[in-house]
Write an enzyme that holds these catalytic residues in place. Structure first.
Site, PDB file in Angstrom:
ATOM      1  N   HIS A 138      -3.769  -1.522   9.453  1.00 25.02           N
ATOM      2  CA  HIS A 138      -4.099  -2.934   9.513  1.00 25.02           C
ATOM      3  C   HIS A 138      -2.762  -4.079   9.926  1.00 25.02           C
ATOM      4  O   HIS A 138      -3.121  -4.887   9.913  1.00 25.02           O
ATOM      5  CB  HIS A 138      -4.287  -3.213   7.803  1.00 25.02           C
ATOM      6  CG  HIS A 138      -4.964  -1.748   6.889  1.00 25.02           C
ATOM      7  ND1 HIS A 138      -6.788  -1.577   7.160  1.00 25.02           N
ATOM      8  CD2 HIS A 138      -4.892  -0.992   6.773  1.00 25.02           C
ATOM      9  CE1 HIS A 138      -7.142  -1.485   6.903  1.00 25.02           C
ATOM     10  NE2 HIS A 138      -6.210  -0.453   6.193  1.00 25.02           N
TER      11      HIS A 138
ATOM     12  N   ASP B 184      -2.433   4.143   8.916  1.00 27.81           N
ATOM     13  CA  ASP B 184      -2.891   3.039   7.838  1.00 27.81           C
ATOM     14  C   ASP B 184      -1.713   2.159   7.101  1.00 27.81           C
ATOM     15  O   ASP B 184      -1.362   1.398   6.039  1.00 27.81           O
ATOM     16  CB  ASP B 184      -3.032   3.805   6.621  1.00 27.81           C
ATOM     17  CG  ASP B 184      -3.880   2.953   5.452  1.00 27.81           C
ATOM     18  OD1 ASP B 184      -4.605   2.003   5.649  1.00 27.81           O
ATOM     19  OD2 ASP B 184      -4.375   3.316   4.071  1.00 27.81           O
TER      20      ASP B 184
HETATM   21 FE    FE Z   1      -7.931   2.983   3.236  1.00 32.72          FE
END
Ligand code: FE
Length: 369
Positions: A53, A261
């Site tokens: 992200h 992540d």
């Molecule tokens: Fe997730």
């Protein structure tokens, strides 16, 4: 360009002492050498992170092209030669705006590790929201799905138990986009149906889904019964080392893909950050929401690779599969991920402790320690 005296690690052919030649961005020759007592360096396909992200203060939903450049350069230092900026659940305008940033970036940078974009949501299970913003999670709306897909989207995470999943899956797959199952409260049967529709990839297994019970095998039972491929966050927190080892023994190195992540706080000091409109507190390297929910990670890709080796005691060949090859194949990319003639020359060169020494993107050194 020639790389001599390296231990070549290929996800198909395995490891051997060799010499790798690069011409105009492609691997033009690979020769084996007899023995290599002085082989201190390993040469693997460049790392691939299909679920991140943000990093270095840059977030996929608020980034501009300058931020994306900063993010990309940081990932070179981690050995990453291909990644998908990944959005959280958001309004369609925000998703489209991130996709446009990536689109413009790809148009103006011919040499880049940015492969496209991964939409993680917004069609997810509220019950299994994890650190996703509940006010932005919603039911599938086919028209909305259609309007947010553009040419840069490579991967989309969705919950298969939602109404309209089958139609949405067909639409997404027709556009050549890979579907991944995640943030889901699906039953075993829902998972089997999704598998039949061709959805064979799972987002950050087993986080954000129901778990295994012998009278209710659920998502985890389905993943273990069929040939699903799974992303895994290898930070030792999202899954304990013993769980990672168990998954490795059950699924093998062919069906695991390391992802980080990471959020924008990766590579930054402790403090307050934002993720999909929610406040994230980074303390002692652990990001959480205000209520204590684990909020993604700040683990770096090279750390995750070292962790995987430690947790599973796998071979270098296995490592090349879980860090690069499997992820690329999961989104139908066939021209990289191997150390063999004809492939794009994306490498990472590691020392024996798996520290990053050099990162090479299409034959060009983009990072050197
Ligand atoms: Fe997730």
């Amino acid at each position: 360009m020639v790389f001599e005296n390296v231990l070549v690690v290929d996800p198909v052919d395995g490891e051997y002492a060799g010499i790798v030649e690069v011409t105009r961005g492609f691997i033009s020759g690979v020769r084996r050498r007899a023995g290599c007592p002085d082989c201190e360096l390993l040469l693997l396909p460049g790392f691939v992170d299909l679920h991140t992200h943000g990093s270095k203060g840059v977030d996929s939903l608020s980034m501009d092209e300058k931020g994306l450049k900063k993010w990309e350069e940081f990932l070179y230092s981690q050995g990453v030669t291909y990644f998908l900026p990944t959005t959280m659940s958001a309004q369609p305008e925000s998703l489209i705006s991130s996709a446009k940033v990536v689109e413009r970036y790809l148009e103006s940078n011919s040499l880049t590790s940015v492969g496209g974009i991964h939409y993680e949501g917004p069609y997810l299970s509220l019950r299994r929201k994890g650190a996703q913003n509940p006010s932005l999670i919603r039911e599938i709306d086919l028209q909305e799905v259609d309007s947010t897909l553009n040419g840069t989207i490579k991967l989309l995470t969705m919950a298969p138990e939602l109404r309209g999943f089958r139609e949405a899956a067909a639409l997404i797959q027709r556009r050549g986009i890979t579907l991944s199952i995640g943030h889901t409260d699906a039953s075993y049967d829902d998972m089997m149906k999704a598998y039949k529709y061709g959805c064979k990839r799972v987002t950050h297994f087993p986080n954000g889904m129901n778990t295994l019970h012998h009278r209710d095998p659920g998502c985890v039972g389905a993943v273990f019964s069929e040939d699903f491929s799974v992303e895994m966050i290898i930070d030792g927190v999202h899954s304990l080392p013993s769980f990672v080892k168990m998954v490795f023994r059950i699924k093998g190195s062919e069906r695991i893909m390391i992802v980080t992540d990471t959020i924008s706080a990766a590579g930054m000091d402790d403090g307050e950050y934002e993720l999909g409109g929610l406040k994230v507190i980074l303390k002692d390297g652990r990001p959480t929401l205000e209520d204590g929910t684990i909020a993604a990670t700040v683990v770096l890709f090279s750390e995750a690779v070292r962790n995987f080796k430690t947790f599973t005691d796998c071979s270098h060949k296995d490592l090349a599969r879980v860090s690069s090859y499997n992820a690329l194949r999961s989104i139908s990319i066939e021209d990289r991920g191997r150390i063999a003639p004809g492939y794009i020359a994306d490498f990472v060169i590691l020392d024996r402790e798996l520290g990053i020494v050099e990162t090479v993107l299409a034959g060009k050194t983009v990072y050197k320690k």
